[in-house]
Design an enzyme around this catalytic site. Structure first.
Site, mmCIF file in Angstrom:
data_model
loop_
_atom_site.group_PDB
_atom_site.id
_atom_site.type_symbol
_atom_site.label_atom_id
_atom_site.label_comp_id
_atom_site.label_asym_id
_atom_site.label_seq_id
_atom_site.Cartn_x
_atom_site.Cartn_y
_atom_site.Cartn_z
ATOM 1 C CG HIS A 283 3.965 -0.644 -9.588
ATOM 2 N ND1 HIS A 283 2.685 -0.400 -9.130
ATOM 3 C CD2 HIS A 283 4.769 0.014 -8.922
ATOM 4 C CE1 HIS A 283 2.689 0.513 -7.983
ATOM 5 N NE2 HIS A 283 3.923 0.732 -8.062
ATOM 6 C CG ASP A 295 2.872 4.013 -5.203
ATOM 7 O OD1 ASP A 295 3.311 3.350 -6.158
ATOM 8 O OD2 ASP A 295 2.656 3.337 -3.967
ATOM 9 C CD GLU A 327 5.982 -1.778 -6.523
ATOM 10 O OE1 GLU A 327 6.833 -1.259 -5.936
ATOM 11 O OE2 GLU A 327 4.633 -1.592 -5.967
ATOM 12 C CD GLU A 328 2.074 -0.782 -4.446
ATOM 13 O OE1 GLU A 328 2.558 -0.932 -3.447
ATOM 14 O OE2 GLU A 328 1.959 0.624 -4.919
ATOM 15 C CG ASP A 356 7.326 3.087 -8.217
ATOM 16 O OD1 ASP A 356 6.025 3.509 -8.112
ATOM 17 O OD2 ASP A 356 7.258 2.048 -7.397
ATOM 18 C CG HIS A 450 0.690 2.288 -0.061
ATOM 19 N ND1 HIS A 450 1.520 1.643 0.354
ATOM 20 C CD2 HIS A 450 0.967 2.487 -1.749
ATOM 21 C CE1 HIS A 450 2.304 0.998 -0.476
ATOM 22 N NE2 HIS A 450 2.075 1.619 -1.769
#
Length: 510
Positions: A283, A295, A327-328, A356, A450
């Site tokens: 992604h 990520d 994606e997130e 990923d 994140h």
């Protein structure tokens, strides 16, 4: 530089809004003016060892530095680097990938797939339950704001059962705050039912002591401002409510939920059997909180590096690379892609491989535990290719659940064999894994998962190089031959995929 005979992908990205009116062009068509008769020249047939030998950690980190530079372009809008969909950083990420693919000449045909995507952002929030401010309180992803984006006040009302039926909501929940146990149905369903019952906000508490971070999913006009809460913080509140004591509360969420336009990017080899494709994806977006270099910048750049060096070889089967957007926000791009595939195009994809998070700093070499008993036939054979490669290198590995947390989900649900590898997100490394992989037991695999610190320094060079070589191997094996690999069937996945999984993307959904 983009050749004059090709329609630049960069131009299409800059005009995504207009592109949304254009239907997806089949990959079997000449989508960007590429001459389908173009030959790959007198190149050697793909060889896994030779392809792996071209991978260098220096090149990967040069790309990571470039990606971080694109993330920094969002600083004026967000106050920090990010590549979240709708940001300047994500737009420039798409331009960068497209430009790199365009620069590889006629080896690939490339196209965009624009689609509308729902995104949410929480700016401020606060939850007060009686006299306490619970530390575990977390706004649900895609939650709407409280009325007027101001604090709302009301007593808590304990909802019956798990709040999955309208009859579970007492009449006196109107103009008050619904207090709902997690379980059975989706968080979005609970928020919606609470809204229909007249509640001004909702708090969903975990069924165990742990915290609860989830998503409301597709927006509903009846959704209300919704928090997740740990079972530990909920327990004393439940005791008070069951004893008949009032718990006055304050809920405040300043947030926005918008539909924006974004796009998937796809590139496919001109050479090779166009009826039998090996497909892999990563992604292109990050969360709003940070630049997302691990990520999933690591996966996106791994694909780009492999795609670059693949051009040195000829292939027997076509290879299709995909960079998913959204994606997130809940696997939006990959779900959209698979949902819009005609059946004949679906059958051309022999398998899908998801990459990923390839370089978590406290990594473990993780393989999705995909089996043919639960997933489309062929998933287990793909899993075993990863196992065999790690074993051939004398490397340890571990299996992780195939539970719907990344972009393989839509493929599996639509009958396409799938699998992949990862290096870990917010999970805790065990002592056994410390002995297997090094690092630090008791810490997250990615302590910057994140977060703002997911920058270039957050990617482990060893893990990223090793796994990029494994990705190259997985491409080379199937680009050369599908001999011994099961043929495609158009069937839905069995087993656990007959029911909804707990995850759809990085967030819990129920």
């Amino acid at each position: 530089m983009v050749g004059p005979s090709r329609l630049s992908l960069i131009a299409t990205i800059a005009a995504v809004s207009a592109q949304l009116q254009r239907p997806l062009v089949s990959p079997s068509e000449d989508v960007l003016g590429t001459d389908r008769s173009a030959q790959t020249g007198n190149k050697p047939l793909i060889d896994t060892e030779l392809l792996q030998a071209h991978i260098s950690v220096e090149s990967l980190f040069e790309r990571a530095e470039a990606l971080y530079g694109h993330a920094k372009s969002s600083e004026e809008q967000f106050g920090h680097p990010t590549r979240v969909i709708g940001s300047e950083g994500h737009r420039r990420t798409l331009e960068y990938i497209a430009s790199e693919i365009d620069g590889l000449g006629e080896y690939y045909k490339s196209w965009t797939q624009p689609f509308p995507a729902v995104m949410g952002q929480v700016f401020q929030y606060r939850l007060v339950l009686g006299q306490s401010v619970p530390e575990s309180a977390t706004p649900m992803s895609l939650t709407p704001p409280t009325a007027g984006k101001e604090p709302v006040y009301g007593d808590l009302v304990l909802v019956n059962n798990q709040g999955c039926d309208a009859s579970d909501y007492p009449e006196d929940v109107s103009d008050k705050i619904a207090f709902i146990e997690r379980g059975t149905c989706a968080f979005g369903t609970k928020s919606e039912l609470a809204g229909k019952a007249g509640a001004i906000a909702a708090v969903i508490f975990n069924s165990n002591a742990g915290g609860l971070s989830g998503t409301l999913g597709a927006p509903s006009p009846d959704h209300i401002a919704t928090f997740g809460l740990s079972g530990k913080d909920a327990e004393p509140v439940i005791e008070k409510l069951k004893a008949g004591n009032a718990v006055d509360s304050i809920v405040f969420i300043d947030s926005v939920v918008d539909t924006i336009n974004t796009t998937n990017l796809i590139a496919q080899t001109v050479g090779g059997d166009q009826e039998n494709c090996v497909m892999l994806g990563a992604h292109s977006d990050s969360v709003g909180e940070g630049p997302g270099i691990n990520d999933d910048g690591s996966g996106s750049l791994t694909l780009l590096e492999v795609a670059t060096h693949l051009t040195k070889f000829s292939v027997n089967n076509c290879v299709r690379f995909a960079w998913w957007a959204g994606e997130e926000e809940g696997l939006l791009g990959s779900d959209y892609y698979v949902a819009t595939l005609p059946e004949d195009e679906n059958k051309k994809i022999r398998l899908f491989m998801d990459y990923d998070m390839m370089g978590s700093p406290n990594f473990a070499y993780q393989i999705y535990n995909a089996t043919n008993a639960v997933n489309p036939t062929g998933s287990e054979q793909l899993r075993d290719i990863y196992v065999d490669w790690y074993q051939s290198k004398g490397l340890n590995y571990t299996f992780i659940p195939f539970d719907g947390r990344s972009d393989y989900d839509g493929f599996i649900r639509n009958g396409i064999p799938g699998g992949g590898i990862a290096t870990g997100a917010e999970g805790i490394k065990t002592r056994e894994e410390q002995l297997m992989f090094g690092g630090k037991a008791g810490d997250w695999y990615d302590p910057c998962y994140h977060q703002l610190c997911d920058d270039v320094a957050n990617v482990n060079a060893t893990a990223w190089l090793i796994n990029t070589q494994l990705v190259a191997h997985s491409v080379a094996i199937f680009a050369a031959s599908f001999e011994g690999f099961p043929g495609r069937e158009i069937t839905k996945a069995a087993g656990v995929y007959e029911q909804d999984t707990l995850y759809h993307g990085r967030y819990l959904v129920r």
